[in-house]
Write an enzyme that holds these catalytic residues in place. Structure first.
Site, PDB file in Angstrom:
ATOM      1  N   ASP A  25      95.695 -23.879  11.969  1.00 49.50           N
ATOM      2  CA  ASP A  25      94.881 -23.617  10.774  1.00 49.50           C
ATOM      3  C   ASP A  25      95.809 -23.354   9.607  1.00 49.50           C
ATOM      4  O   ASP A  25      96.934 -22.854   9.787  1.00 49.50           O
ATOM      5  CB  ASP A  25      93.970 -22.407  11.001  1.00 49.50           C
ATOM      6  N   ASP A  83      87.667 -28.200  10.912  1.00 54.04           N
ATOM      7  CA  ASP A  83      86.581 -27.223  10.757  1.00 54.04           C
ATOM      8  C   ASP A  83      85.686 -27.601   9.580  1.00 54.04           C
ATOM      9  O   ASP A  83      84.453 -27.498   9.662  1.00 54.04           O
ATOM     10  CB  ASP A  83      87.154 -25.822  10.544  1.00 54.04           C
TER      11      ASP A  83
END
Length: 200
Positions: free
Chosen positions: A139, A158
């Site tokens: 991330d 995401d």
């Protein structure tokens, strides 16, 4: 006089295969683009953000902050990483089942975004450290805070997942069906043969 086939006989409409092919192509292309863009941004993040602090963008509204997440948002389920690949595989299977009656381009875009996002994070779970099916997801985007204290740090996979789900909800609320029809139009078409028989 030519008899009109009753509704529900399964008679294919002329050119019915073309909308389905177009929708499947759009689904596959959207999924592939989302997957490749996610892979590219993760590669760039690992190359440029490793061993350095968060990078502030837009006057601190967005930060680039490299993290590796073993769980879901806010590290939920971090001790059960192996569960997430199984859930993702189930989601991919669900998309395949949804595609069987797919003739709607908006639905194809929605499912393609979900597919690309699911594949992006599944690749991390399978191929990244610390091991197969327990890999940590890369991330790098944090909103309003450099360390995800306001909103969980996320990646483009995401984002694709969330956008795909939001689009699916909007399509459902507006009555758009996977086969390209609308709820109101479909009901009117189903009622028409009944009304014709009653008048006869």
């Amino acid at each position: 006089m030519t008899a009109t086939p009753p509704a529900g006989t399964g008679t294919a409409e002329p050119g019915g295969g073309k909308p389905r092919r177009r929708a499947i192509v759009v689904l596959a292309a959207t999924g592939l683009v989302a997957f490749l863009v996610d892979l590219l941004t993760k590669h760039l993040a690992l190359q440029t953000l490793s061993d350095r602090g968060p990078v502030s963008l837009l006057d601190g509204e967005v930060y680039l902050s490299l993290t590796r997440n073993s769980g879901a948002a806010w590290s939920i389920g971090a001790d059960h990483t192996w569960v997430f690949p199984l859930i993702t595989i189930a989601v991919i299977g669900w998309i395949g089942w949804m595609a069987l009656r797919l003739r709607s381009v908006p639905w194809a875009i929605s499912l393609g975004l979900v597919l690309g996002g699911a594949l992006g994070n599944l690749a991390d779970r399978i191929f990244r450290a610390p091991g197969h099916f327990v890999g940590h997801v890369v991330d790098m985007i944090s909103l309003f805070d450099p360390y995800g204290r306001v909103w969980p740090v996320f990646n483009l996979a995401d984002s694709a997942l969330v956008c795909g789900v939001i689009l699916a909800v909007l399509l459902e609320l507006t009555g758009r069906q996977r086969d390209g029809s609308r709820v109101g139009t479909k009901r009117a078409a189903d009622q028409a043969p009944v009304e014709q028989r009653e008048r006869a």
